[in-house]
Design a protein around this motif. Structure first.
Motif, PDB file in Angstrom:
ATOM      1  N   LYS A 245       1.102 -43.309  34.480  1.00 58.71           N
ATOM      2  CA  LYS A 245       2.357 -42.420  35.423  1.00 58.71           C
ATOM      3  C   LYS A 245       2.315 -42.984  37.058  1.00 58.71           C
ATOM      4  O   LYS A 245       2.833 -42.862  37.882  1.00 58.71           O
ATOM      5  CB  LYS A 245       2.493 -41.146  35.184  1.00 58.71           C
ATOM      6  CG  LYS A 245       2.844 -40.854  33.842  1.00 58.71           C
ATOM      7  CD  LYS A 245       4.209 -41.303  33.718  1.00 58.71           C
ATOM      8  CE  LYS A 245       4.730 -40.703  32.128  1.00 58.71           C
ATOM      9  NZ  LYS A 245       6.049 -41.399  31.977  1.00 58.71           N
ATOM     10  N   ILE A 246       1.272 -43.932  37.258  1.00 56.88           N
ATOM     11  CA  ILE A 246       0.984 -44.242  38.576  1.00 56.88           C
ATOM     12  C   ILE A 246       1.131 -45.780  38.834  1.00 56.88           C
ATOM     13  O   ILE A 246       0.327 -46.491  38.178  1.00 56.88           O
ATOM     14  CB  ILE A 246      -0.418 -43.682  39.197  1.00 56.88           C
ATOM     15  CG1 ILE A 246      -0.412 -42.371  39.115  1.00 56.88           C
ATOM     16  CG2 ILE A 246      -0.433 -44.013  40.881  1.00 56.88           C
ATOM     17  CD1 ILE A 246      -1.695 -41.758  39.338  1.00 56.88           C
TER      18      ILE A 246
ATOM     19  N   ALA B 293      -7.996 -40.884  34.986  1.00 59.24           N
ATOM     20  CA  ALA B 293      -7.474 -41.370  36.042  1.00 59.24           C
ATOM     21  C   ALA B 293      -7.150 -42.990  35.903  1.00 59.24           C
ATOM     22  O   ALA B 293      -5.937 -43.517  36.326  1.00 59.24           O
ATOM     23  CB  ALA B 293      -8.093 -40.898  37.562  1.00 59.24           C
ATOM     24  N   ILE B 294      -8.256 -43.458  35.474  1.00 58.75           N
ATOM     25  CA  ILE B 294      -8.119 -44.986  35.656  1.00 58.75           C
ATOM     26  C   ILE B 294      -7.178 -45.420  34.395  1.00 58.75           C
ATOM     27  O   ILE B 294      -6.695 -46.646  34.456  1.00 58.75           O
ATOM     28  CB  ILE B 294      -9.647 -45.816  35.428  1.00 58.75           C
ATOM     29  CG1 ILE B 294     -10.060 -45.487  34.269  1.00 58.75           C
ATOM     30  CG2 ILE B 294     -10.180 -45.607  36.618  1.00 58.75           C
ATOM     31  CD1 ILE B 294     -11.512 -46.245  33.998  1.00 58.75           C
ATOM     32  N   ARG B 295      -7.169 -44.792  33.384  1.00 62.48           N
ATOM     33  CA  ARG B 295      -5.987 -44.857  32.239  1.00 62.48           C
ATOM     34  C   ARG B 295      -4.545 -44.507  32.677  1.00 62.48           C
ATOM     35  O   ARG B 295      -3.669 -44.755  31.941  1.00 62.48           O
ATOM     36  CB  ARG B 295      -6.342 -44.082  31.004  1.00 62.48           C
ATOM     37  CG  ARG B 295      -7.763 -44.487  30.445  1.00 62.48           C
ATOM     38  CD  ARG B 295      -7.968 -44.006  29.029  1.00 62.48           C
ATOM     39  NE  ARG B 295      -7.610 -42.660  28.963  1.00 62.48           N
ATOM     40  CZ  ARG B 295      -8.898 -42.082  28.795  1.00 62.48           C
ATOM     41  NH1 ARG B 295     -10.217 -42.274  28.942  1.00 62.48           N
ATOM     42  NH2 ARG B 295      -8.880 -40.673  28.929  1.00 62.48           N
TER      43      ARG B 295
ATOM     44  N   LYS C 239       7.496 -44.366  36.081  1.00 53.14           N
ATOM     45  CA  LYS C 239       6.583 -43.977  36.915  1.00 53.14           C
ATOM     46  C   LYS C 239       6.863 -42.859  37.441  1.00 53.14           C
ATOM     47  O   LYS C 239       7.832 -42.568  37.838  1.00 53.14           O
ATOM     48  CB  LYS C 239       5.943 -45.046  37.700  1.00 53.14           C
ATOM     49  CG  LYS C 239       5.332 -46.514  37.165  1.00 53.14           C
ATOM     50  CD  LYS C 239       3.976 -46.060  36.179  1.00 53.14           C
ATOM     51  CE  LYS C 239       3.462 -47.402  35.719  1.00 53.14           C
ATOM     52  NZ  LYS C 239       3.953 -48.197  34.902  1.00 53.14           N
ATOM     53  N   ASP C 240       5.461 -42.025  37.736  1.00 51.55           N
ATOM     54  CA  ASP C 240       5.895 -40.687  38.746  1.00 51.55           C
ATOM     55  C   ASP C 240       5.660 -40.838  40.159  1.00 51.55           C
ATOM     56  O   ASP C 240       5.917 -40.077  40.894  1.00 51.55           O
ATOM     57  CB  ASP C 240       5.154 -39.592  38.099  1.00 51.55           C
ATOM     58  CG  ASP C 240       5.543 -39.089  36.695  1.00 51.55           C
ATOM     59  OD1 ASP C 240       6.627 -39.451  36.224  1.00 51.55           O
ATOM     60  OD2 ASP C 240       4.738 -38.409  35.907  1.00 51.55           O
ATOM     61  N   TYR C 241       4.766 -41.812  40.459  1.00 50.14           N
ATOM     62  CA  TYR C 241       4.274 -42.188  41.759  1.00 50.14           C
ATOM     63  C   TYR C 241       3.999 -43.455  41.936  1.00 50.14           C
ATOM     64  O   TYR C 241       3.464 -44.290  41.072  1.00 50.14           O
ATOM     65  CB  TYR C 241       2.870 -41.272  41.904  1.00 50.14           C
ATOM     66  CG  TYR C 241       3.232 -39.878  41.676  1.00 50.14           C
ATOM     67  CD1 TYR C 241       3.438 -39.005  42.810  1.00 50.14           C
ATOM     68  CD2 TYR C 241       2.533 -39.432  40.677  1.00 50.14           C
ATOM     69  CE1 TYR C 241       3.566 -37.412  42.494  1.00 50.14           C
ATOM     70  CE2 TYR C 241       2.710 -37.891  40.325  1.00 50.14           C
ATOM     71  CZ  TYR C 241       3.069 -36.862  41.167  1.00 50.14           C
ATOM     72  OH  TYR C 241       3.195 -35.587  41.105  1.00 50.14           O
ATOM     73  N   ALA C 242       4.236 -44.005  43.372  1.00 58.07           N
ATOM     74  CA  ALA C 242       3.739 -45.244  43.771  1.00 58.07           C
ATOM     75  C   ALA C 242       3.105 -45.463  44.895  1.00 58.07           C
ATOM     76  O   ALA C 242       3.312 -44.410  45.954  1.00 58.07           O
ATOM     77  CB  ALA C 242       5.134 -46.048  43.968  1.00 58.07           C
TER      78      ALA C 242
ATOM     79  N   LEU D  54      -3.489 -36.984  41.459  1.00 54.92           N
ATOM     80  CA  LEU D  54      -2.129 -37.418  40.997  1.00 54.92           C
ATOM     81  C   LEU D  54      -2.152 -37.217  39.143  1.00 54.92           C
ATOM     82  O   LEU D  54      -1.162 -36.814  38.635  1.00 54.92           O
ATOM     83  CB  LEU D  54      -1.586 -38.674  41.229  1.00 54.92           C
ATOM     84  CG  LEU D  54      -1.398 -38.672  42.590  1.00 54.92           C
ATOM     85  CD1 LEU D  54      -0.845 -40.209  43.269  1.00 54.92           C
ATOM     86  CD2 LEU D  54      -0.234 -37.559  43.343  1.00 54.92           C
ATOM     87  N   THR D  55      -3.272 -37.709  38.786  1.00 56.46           N
ATOM     88  CA  THR D  55      -3.378 -37.503  37.368  1.00 56.46           C
ATOM     89  C   THR D  55      -3.386 -36.061  36.937  1.00 56.46           C
ATOM     90  O   THR D  55      -2.948 -35.684  35.918  1.00 56.46           O
ATOM     91  CB  THR D  55      -4.708 -38.241  36.979  1.00 56.46           C
ATOM     92  OG1 THR D  55      -4.660 -39.886  37.312  1.00 56.46           O
ATOM     93  CG2 THR D  55      -4.967 -38.056  35.548  1.00 56.46           C
TER      94      THR D  55
END
Length: 383
Positions: free
Chosen positions: A73-74, A130-132, A160-163, A375-376
């Motif tokens: 999602k990031i 997080a890395i996934r 995606k939720d965040y960039a 963020l995760t």
């Protein structure tokens, strides 16, 4: 994570030196591809798989995600190209003076490439989820407008939720919450040549016509509205004693809101629709190709999370607006909360005195890793 990164600071600097000492200007394909190959290998060791998007004239683009990732999602975006031509490294290779590292592209943005890699490596020790949850785009043509990689960035950014865009932090350490958008235009004028001394009256000067247009275009600048129009390059004519039969201008346009784009585009075309010098013809090519990265309620919420992460680490995170463009414009215009300038701190990008503040290398890498963790957790809470 901090201990891990502190222990590997020397290793990070060594990789930075290796990357900086490879010419990777936007049109130095072999150099950009060499950068991509090095990073692909490094990320592979961290369990990431890559998808290579091949290009003919510019370097290949690279998309990376963990082998166990299902729906990250990031999105993180970083570019591998620099503005410097082939041969620059030979003239001024990587060097360290005091607390600063120097060299072509050291902060814009080879330092960021190393930072992203080691943030992932640090996360691998403590937060596998997080890395996934991250997909990384390393593109090859940002310095020339991302014309080849834009679609790839936008495709990867879907859902995606965040960039997070890892352009360098500003000189004072600020991250970037808003940027100008803009575009480029080419104005071509066709006139009639004539001998300047024998039959000047028979000529129709393309340079004269372009001079009129230059003045009118420059007057479209409105600082109070965040709009600049700059005629930055002019060429024309064949000799000093000949009335110029052709002339060309390159025009840079910057703006802060996307709704300004059609207005400016219309004004440029209207100016060029009518000749001031009778007998000349004008052709306009170009457009507003990069939307602005606007600060909005979504990006403000993302900014809040980043500032919270900084506070936990004892880092005061400030944000700022800048007139330069970046790939953050593309994700922002898709409605994805976007923050830029997440890379190490430095300055004088695009110049012979470009530098990276080495004491921010580990700090900003740790900040990036911490933000990815937060963020995760946020994604999990809202899922």
């Amino acid at each position: 994570m901090e201990d891990y990164l502190r222990e590997r600071e020397k290793e990070m600097i060594e990789l930075l030196e290796e990357l900086v000492n490879i010419d990777s200007g936007s049109y130095v394909k072999k150099g950009v591809d060499q950068i991509a190959a090095i990073l692909e290998g490094e990320f592979r060791e961290a369990g990431f798989v890559s998808t290579i998007k091949k290009e003919k004239k510019t370097g290949n683009n690279l998309v990376l995600r963990h082998q166990d990732a299902k729906d990250p999602k990031i999105i993180i975006v970083a570019h591998m190209d620099t503005v410097f031509p082939e041969g620059t490294v030979e003239k001024r290779p990587f060097r360290i003076e005091g607390n600063r590292a120097y060299g072509p592209g050291v902060v814009d943005m080879k330092g960021s490439l190393v930072s992203v890699l080691y943030a992932i490596k640090a996360l691998a020790l403590v937060n596998a989820s997080a890395i996934r949850n991250v997909e990384i785009v390393l593109n090859s043509d940002e310095e020339i407008g991302s014309s080849n990689s834009r679609k790839l960035i936008e495709h990867t950014a879907r859902n995606k939720d965040y960039a997070l865009i890892v352009e360098p932090g500003r000189k004072d350490g600020s991250i970037v919450s808003a940027r100008k958008g803009g575009g480029r235009y080419t104005i071509k004028v066709k006139g009639t040549s004539a001998h300047a001394g024998v039959e000047h009256e028979k000529g129709r000067s393309a340079i004269e016509e372009l001079a009129y247009k230059t003045i009118k275009l420059q007057k479209l600048t409105k600082y109070q509205d965040g709009i600049t129009v700059n005629v930055g390059m002019i060429e024309g004519g064949t000799s000093i004693n000949t009335v110029a039969s052709s002339a060309t201008a390159g025009v840079d346009v910057r703006l802060i809101k996307m709704d300004q784009a059609p207005i400016i585009d219309k004004q440029i075309r209207e100016i060029c629709a009518v000749s001031d010098v009778e007998g000349t013809e004008i052709e306009v090519k170009g457009s507003i190709s990069r939307p602005p990265m606007e600060k909005n309620s979504q990006s403000i919420q993302l900014l809040k999370i980043i500032k919270e992460a900084g506070k936990e680490l004892g880092i005061e995170v400030k944000d700022t607006f800048t007139g330069g463009g970046s790939d953050g414009a593309f994700t922002s215009s898709m409605g994805i909360p976007t923050i830029d300038g997440m890379g190490p701190v430095g300055g004088n990008a695009h110049s012979e005195e470009e530098y990276l503040e080495l004491n921010t290398f580990v700090e900003r890498t740790l900040l990036l890793a911490t933000v990815l963790t937060k963020l995760t957790a946020k994604v999990k809470m809202t899922a």
